[in-house]
Design an enzyme around this catalytic site. Structure first.
Site, short mmCIF file in Angstrom:
data_model
loop_
_atom_site.label_atom_id
_atom_site.label_comp_id
_atom_site.label_asym_id
_atom_site.label_seq_id
_atom_site.Cartn_x
_atom_site.Cartn_y
_atom_site.Cartn_z
N LYS A 124 0.50 -1.40 0.32
CA LYS A 124 -0.13 -0.11 -0.42
C LYS A 124 0.76 1.32 -0.46
CE LYS A 124 -4.22 -1.96 1.73
NZ LYS A 124 -4.09 -3.36 2.10
C1 LIG Z 1 -4.53 -4.39 1.66
C2 LIG Z 1 -3.45 -5.64 0.96
C3 LIG Z 1 -4.05 -7.13 0.40
C4 LIG Z 1 -5.52 -7.22 -0.82
O1 LIG Z 1 -5.08 -5.49 -2.02
P1 LIG Z 1 -6.47 -5.03 -2.45
O2 LIG Z 1 -5.46 -4.20 -3.13
O3 LIG Z 1 -7.45 -5.30 -1.19
O4 LIG Z 1 -6.82 -6.39 -3.30
C5 LIG Z 1 -3.05 -8.01 0.11
N1 LIG Z 1 -2.26 -7.86 0.95
C6 LIG Z 1 -1.40 -7.22 1.95
C7 LIG Z 1 -0.49 -7.10 2.92
C8 LIG Z 1 -2.79 -5.91 2.31
O5 LIG Z 1 -1.78 -5.23 2.92
#
Ligand SMILES: *Cc1c(COP(=O)(O)O)cnc(C)c1O
Length: 465
Positions: free
Chosen positions: A118
């Site tokens: 993220k």
């Molecule tokens: C947010 C997150 C996901 C999921 O990602 P999306 O874009 O919501 O599908 C997967 N793994 C981790 C470590 C995350 O922080």
């Protein structure tokens, strides 16, 4: 191709009942006024750029890509903002691709400040917000609720930025101690982590309630950093292209990206890049036991279920908010159809698609027991440690394809699971450092009035000076 005739890209809503807006307007708004999500009016064709982009560094590639979309930001400013966004990544390649064997690679997306993918989007979004504040001279306050990763990535994206304060509510005692440390040890004066005496749902409820009140939203100049912001999706597009360039030419013919999925944001970004001309063969929707998307892509039925807490908590979701963007294209860019489907979904919690055309997607699902098992197997086979989210990507590897698994978080963020699976510790230096720092946070009851009072005291206002 209307958007390109003038050299300006406009953004339209999936629900078709909002005015087209510019890039900066779409980013500042998040959600469109008609409740839909913003998308570019037309998608650029990347094929003409793919050769010349292949030798660029990550920030250079990101700039070239964004330049096609952020047509209302000057080149100079955009370049500077993009460069700033990847300064705090600990790996020189930003998103390195690691080979595990001939037909299996891992794209490491965990070298950012909070050790999860993220950061790619939220570092950039933080800089775009700062630019927006500088231009408009209007200060903003970001208010959000988190059960973990998003809150800390948002905080680190806005850390120390001028003219913006960030308030993140989280449930007391119900997020991992390391995630709490990441949010509360920044020492930045514009960061307010608030531990709420209640559950995540309580925290989210308070945020939704306050954000839904037009008077409060205006009084505090409130803004949300949520997964539906278009800039987040576009920022995530870049590493798919960058990963492709890191593959040997001989391995580029039949590429499948395996994407641990919750809100359908990350995988949507990859799919959009394919639509723009990157020659990827397929994408795998890799879910944990919260498998709404797995069921959708294997049966065509989208059916909301309860959330069952898992070892991969950032994928414990009920409604995949970015799915609406995929739906828009799957329904032939027909916003009236999107409105109909979203209405049925909202009213009944389910929708059955006839002739669900999702050729480029495969799907896999993994429960907690398998997450332990796979973590152990991957470690024994490759001497490589995966976090519980990434583990979900190691299932149903397609034959005769090169699989690139997206590693969405650093294993050191999940010490108990890793220790239990492989009887060793995974270490990340940046996490070691914060283990001894003082935590600064605020405590409030799970009550709207208490949060409003807190905002009254701590919100930044005026012209952001
Ligand atoms: C947010 C997150 C996901 C999921 O990602 P999306 O874009 O919501 O599908 C997967 N793994 C981790 C470590 C995350 O922080």
């Amino acid at each position: 191709m209307r958007g390109f005739d003038t050299g300006n890209m406009n953004y339209i809503s999936t629900r078709g009942q909002s005015q087209p807006v510019s890039f900066c307007e779409a980013v500042a708004a998040g959600l469109a006024p008609d409740g839909g999500l913003y998308l570019p009016e037309s998608l650029p064709d990347l094929r003409e750029h793919l050769d010349s982009w292949s030798t660029l560094s990550y920030p250079e590639l990101c700039y070239e890509f964004f330049h096609l979309f952020a047509t209302d930001i000057s080149k100079q400013v955009l370049k500077k903002r993009v460069e700033q966004s990847y300064e705090f990544f600990s790996h020189a390649k930003i998103a390195p691709l690691k080979k595990l064997e001939n037909d299996c690679y891992v794209l490491e997306l965990f070298h950012g400040p909070t050790l999860a993918f993220k950061d790619f989007a939220l570092q950039l979004l933080g800089n775009l917000y700062e630019e927006q504040i500088r231009r408009t001279k209007v200060a903003i306050n970001v208010l959000g609720a988190t059960s973990g990763d998003t809150g800390s990535a948002a905080i680190h994206g806005l850390l120390g930025k001028k003219g913006v304060n960030i308030f993140i509510l989280y449930p007391n005692g119900r997020i991992s101690p390391l995630q709490e440390r990441q949010m509360t040890t920044t020492g930045a004066g514009n960061v307010f982590p608030i531990s709420i005496e209640g559950t995540f749902d309580d925290a989210q409820h308070i945020v939704k309630d306050i954000m839904g009140d037009a008077e409060l939203k205006d009084r505090f100049k409130l803004s949300a950093i949520n997964s539906i912001n278009l800039a987040r999706i576009l920022a995530q597009c870049v590493y798919y292209i960058y990963a492709f360039y890191q593959l040997p030419k001989s391995a580029r013919k039949h590429v499948e990206f395996a994407v641990p999925t919750g809100n359908f944001g990350n995988i949507l970004a990859g799919w959009l890049v394919q639509k723009m001309g990157l020659p990827v063969e397929s994408f795998r929707v890799a879910t944990n036991q919260n498998d709404i998307l797995y069921r959708l892509f294997t049966t065509g039925r989208y059916e909301v279920d309860d959330v069952y807490p898992s070892l991969a908590p950032s994928m414990d979701i009920q409604v995949a908010s970015n799915f609406e963007r995929f739906l828009y294209y799957a329904e032939g860019e027909d916003s009236e159809r999107v409105r109909q489907v979203m209405k049925v979904l909202k009213e009944t919690g389910k929708y059955v698609f006839e002739n669900f055309d999702a050729d480029t997607f495969t799907a896999s699902r993994m429960d907690d027991e398998e997450i332990f098992k796979v973590t152990k197997e991957v470690f024994e086979k490759y001497a490589y440690v995966v976090d519980p989210h990434t583990a979900c990507g190691f299932k149903q590897m397609s034959e005769n394809k090169t699989t690139v698994v997206l590693a969405t978080a650093h294993p050191a963020k999940f010490p108990e699971t890793i220790q239990k699976a492989i009887h060793q510790d995974a270490i990340a230096e940046s996490l070691e450092a914060i283990k001894t720092e003082a935590m600064i946070h605020y405590r409030l009851p799970a009550c709207r009035e208490a949060v409003i009072e807190f905002l009254t005291v701590h919100a930044v206002n005026g012209n952001g000076q």
